[in-house]
Write an enzyme that holds these catalytic residues in place. Structure first.
Site, short mmCIF file in Angstrom:
data_model
loop_
_atom_site.label_atom_id
_atom_site.label_comp_id
_atom_site.label_asym_id
_atom_site.label_seq_id
_atom_site.Cartn_x
_atom_site.Cartn_y
_atom_site.Cartn_z
N ASN A 135 -9.31 3.05 -1.66
CA ASN A 135 -9.87 3.98 -0.68
C ASN A 135 -9.18 5.34 -0.66
OD1 ASN A 135 -11.88 2.24 0.20
ND2 ASN A 135 -10.56 1.29 1.74
N HIS A 195 0.82 -1.21 0.00
CA HIS A 195 0.00 0.00 0.00
C HIS A 195 0.86 1.27 0.00
CE1 HIS A 195 -4.17 0.61 -0.28
NE2 HIS A 195 -4.49 0.83 0.98
N ASN A 206 -6.95 6.03 3.94
CA ASN A 206 -8.37 6.29 3.70
C ASN A 206 -8.75 7.77 3.76
OD1 ASN A 206 -8.42 3.54 3.61
ND2 ASN A 206 -9.91 3.27 5.25
N ASP A 250 -0.70 2.63 -5.45
CA ASP A 250 -0.58 1.19 -5.70
C ASP A 250 -1.81 0.64 -6.42
OD1 ASP A 250 -2.38 -0.25 -3.20
OD2 ASP A 250 -1.75 1.83 -2.93
#
Length: 210
Positions: free
Chosen positions: A134, A41, A88, A113
């Protein structure tokens, strides 16, 4: 024109670029903290770090809910930004910087990513949906549009359908993945440089996986 005049002109150009107003924001997405270093991530952070190294820009100033630094990328003065809000809420940092510098969405480049691409592959687009990411959902919501360029860095798909997605994107890259990723990060930096020069078609042709 004498040699002296030529050098003087080049020095003035460098000075104008350095002192001119910020015209682009390039943000790499990820999660802050040592626990998330080298996780899938955080490929966006890694791509931004490569760009910062290539352009000799320190991304250490605490501002806009993240770490940032500005300098010249492809003759354009750019703000490099690593949101510190966790993935997020990435839009909070990106929109804060865009509002402050009055940067329109089409001049905001996001590096992040992508689990639909194998490690080391890139995909560059002018605009598009969040695709379930997200961080991108947050940015699109707070910028109010999905019409901004993005560089997606492949991190590989889940090893099996029932594998938890959160566990996968927060897992560390394997040694083989890291080897595949290194040239991709360099290419992501080069692509960002082309994009801020108005050469996104060239960036897509040279670096996007077919």
């Amino acid at each position: 024109m004498s040699i002296f005049d030529i050098f003087k002109s080049l020095e003035e150009e460098r000075s104008n670029n350095a002192s001119g107003k910020i015209s682009w924001i390039i943000a790499g997405l990820g999660n802050p903290g040592l626990a998330y270093t080298n996780t899938r991530h955080n490929a966006g952070f890694m791509g931004l770090d490569e760009l910062a190294k290539m352009c000799s820009i320190d991304v250490k100033t605490k501002k806009f809910k993240g770490d940032c630094g500005d300098g010249t990328v492809g003759k354009e003065r750019c703000l490099l930004l690593k949101p510190g809000t966790f993935m997020n809420l990435s839009g909070e940092a990106v929109s804060a910087a865009a509002d402050f510098y009055k940067i329109p969405p089409e001049r905001v480049v996001i590096i992040y990513d992508d689990i639909t691409l194998p490690p080391g592959k890139l995909r560059i687009r002018r605009k598009g949906s969040a695709g379930g990411h997200n961080g991108m959902k947050s940015i699109i919501a707070l910028l109010g549009t999905d019409e901004f360029p993005r560089i997606r860095i492949g991190v590989g798909a889940k090893p099996r359908p029932d594998y938890d997605l959160a566990d996968w994107v927060l897992s560390k890259f394997t040694e083989d993945d890291t080897k595949a990723l290194e040239p991709a990060l360099q290419n992501a930096a080069k692509a960002a440089e082309l994009i801020v020069q108005g050469k996104i078609d060239e960036a897509m042709n040279k670096f996007s996986s077919k």
